[in-house]
Motif scaffolding. Structure first.
Motif, PDB file in Angstrom:
ATOM      1  N   MET A   1       0.816  -1.205   0.000  1.00  0.00           N
ATOM      2  CA  MET A   1       0.000   0.000   0.000  1.00  0.00           C
ATOM      3  C   MET A   1       0.857   1.266   0.000  1.00  0.00           C
ATOM      4  O   MET A   1       0.349   2.370   0.114  1.00  0.00           O
ATOM      5  N   GLU A   2       2.187   1.105  -0.105  1.00  0.00           N
ATOM      6  CA  GLU A   2       3.072   2.267  -0.033  1.00  0.00           C
ATOM      7  C   GLU A   2       2.799   3.271  -1.143  1.00  0.00           C
ATOM      8  O   GLU A   2       2.941   4.477  -0.955  1.00  0.00           O
ATOM      9  N   ASN A   3       2.398   2.779  -2.321  1.00  0.00           N
ATOM     10  CA  ASN A   3       2.175   3.663  -3.470  1.00  0.00           C
ATOM     11  C   ASN A   3       0.694   3.938  -3.714  1.00  0.00           C
ATOM     12  O   ASN A   3       0.292   4.247  -4.820  1.00  0.00           O
ATOM     13  N   GLN A   4      -0.098   3.782  -2.685  1.00  0.00           N
ATOM     14  CA  GLN A   4      -1.529   3.994  -2.832  1.00  0.00           C
ATOM     15  C   GLN A   4      -1.823   5.415  -3.301  1.00  0.00           C
ATOM     16  O   GLN A   4      -1.287   6.385  -2.763  1.00  0.00           O
ATOM     17  N   PHE A   5      -2.690   5.514  -4.294  1.00  0.00           N
ATOM     18  CA  PHE A   5      -3.067   6.822  -4.832  1.00  0.00           C
ATOM     19  C   PHE A   5      -4.033   7.514  -3.889  1.00  0.00           C
ATOM     20  O   PHE A   5      -5.023   6.932  -3.449  1.00  0.00           O
ATOM     21  N   VAL A   6      -3.762   8.751  -3.596  1.00  0.00           N
ATOM     22  CA  VAL A   6      -4.651   9.566  -2.776  1.00  0.00           C
ATOM     23  C   VAL A   6      -5.257  10.640  -3.680  1.00  0.00           C
ATOM     24  O   VAL A   6      -4.531  11.511  -4.177  1.00  0.00           O
ATOM     25  N   PRO A   7      -6.561  10.589  -3.935  1.00  0.00           N
ATOM     26  CA  PRO A   7      -7.169  11.593  -4.826  1.00  0.00           C
ATOM     27  C   PRO A   7      -6.973  13.001  -4.279  1.00  0.00           C
ATOM     28  O   PRO A   7      -7.107  13.230  -3.076  1.00  0.00           O
ATOM     29  N   PRO A   8      -6.641  13.947  -5.160  1.00  0.00           N
ATOM     30  CA  PRO A   8      -6.527  15.341  -4.718  1.00  0.00           C
ATOM     31  C   PRO A   8      -7.897  15.913  -4.406  1.00  0.00           C
ATOM     32  O   PRO A   8      -8.930  15.331  -4.762  1.00  0.00           O
ATOM     33  N   LYS A   9      -7.915  17.050  -3.755  1.00  0.00           N
ATOM     34  CA  LYS A   9      -9.197  17.685  -3.440  1.00  0.00           C
ATOM     35  C   LYS A   9      -9.939  18.073  -4.705  1.00  0.00           C
ATOM     36  O   LYS A   9     -11.170  17.964  -4.782  1.00  0.00           O
ATOM     37  N   VAL A  10      -9.202  18.524  -5.724  1.00  0.00           N
ATOM     38  CA  VAL A  10      -9.795  18.905  -7.017  1.00  0.00           C
ATOM     39  C   VAL A  10      -9.035  18.187  -8.118  1.00  0.00           C
ATOM     40  O   VAL A  10      -7.805  18.275  -8.197  1.00  0.00           O
TER      41      VAL A  10
END
Length: 285
Positions: A1-10
């Motif tokens: 999970m180290e490279n898990q994508f985190v969606p930006p606010k926009v």
């Protein structure tokens, strides 16, 4: 999970991260450049490419011609890799910038005609073929036509994209869409266990719509995924797919607006039956 994508606010569009087709995908609609579409001599003018959605219409037109219907047509290639679908001329025919799209010069008030299922129904009703006029049989054809229209995006935009075209192989989306495609194949296999054709005992636009997607898939043409999906398990789909491919009109229609494969499978533009005859003759040489 180290490279898990985190969606930006926009969300913002990153044209460099979309893989093979990134250059033609964008979050807005409309024309990007001026270009007039070619127009041939026949009433029916098709603007397309021999993807599964494009094959639906050229197969339908060739089936109509095989019945003796006055369905002569010009088929103009739309090179989606060159963004022709975003030209001003094409956007006038289909504001959604997707192939196939068609105009009927003999009935201008119906134009434009786009979305492959809509085109199939239009042609079936215009020429009174491959779609019962009323009753249960018509309902069953429409059921399966719209089943395909709802299912194909999972196969093309889902499984096909992540399995064949995405810039990287990602386990989660491949597993997710593979599960759905195998479920759809099972649905189709069980239906074809009870019927010669998809909607019953008569060949219809449901078969014409479905074969370019699921027929090509189980025959190993689409995405080269037959081993991965274990398509030999779906014996009824295999039987149906091979029977449809044996139809002369299918063999003719599948090569129109195609520029890849063997020489006898490629016909960039079609303006007469002789154009197809010339290409198919290459196979016997």
């Amino acid at each position: 999970m180290e490279n898990q994508f985190v969606p930006p606010k926009v969300w913002t569009h990153d044209a460099e991260s979309g893989g093979k087709w990134a250059s033609i995908n964008r979050p807005v609609s409309g024309a990007t450049h001026e270009k007039v579409l070619p127009v041939g001599e026949h009433d029916l003018q098709l603007y397309s490419l021999a993807t599964p959605n494009g094959q639906k219409i050229t197969i339908m037109l060739e089936e109509l011609l095989a019945l003796g219907k006055d369905a002569e047509y010009d088929a103009h290639i739309v090179q989606i890799g060159e963004a022709v679908q975003f030209s001003s001329g094409f956007v006038e025919v289909n504001p959604n910038s997707k192939i196939p799209a068609m105009i009927d010069k003999s009935n201008e008030e119906t134009n434009p005609i786009f979305e492959s299922a809509s085109i199939l129904v239009y042609l079936a009703e215009k020429f009174d073929a491959f779609l019962p006029k009323s009753g249960t049989k018509r309902t069953q054809v429409m059921n399966w036509l719209f089943w395909l229209h709802g299912s194909a995006p999972y196969l093309g935009g889902g499984f096909g994209h992540f399995y064949a075209y995405a810039p990287e192989k990602f386990e989660y989306p491949i597993n997710r869409f593979t599960m759905e495609i195998k479920r759809q194949l099972d649905v189709l296999d069980k239906q074809l266990a009870k019927n010669e054709f998809i909607a019953g005992d008569e060949y219809s636009i449901a078969d014409i719509a479905t074969w370019p997607w699921y027929g090509n898939l189980v025959l190993g043409v689409l995405y080269e995924a037959k081993d991965f999906l274990q398509v030999e398990e779906y014996t009824n789909v295999q039987r149906w797919a091979k029977a449809i491919l044996d139809r002369p009109a299918v063999q003719r229609g599948r090569i129109v607006n195609r520029t890849w494969g063997e020489p006898w499978e490629q016909l960039e533009n079609r303006h007469s039956a002789a154009d197809i005859d010339k290409v198919l003759a290459l196979k016997s040489k």
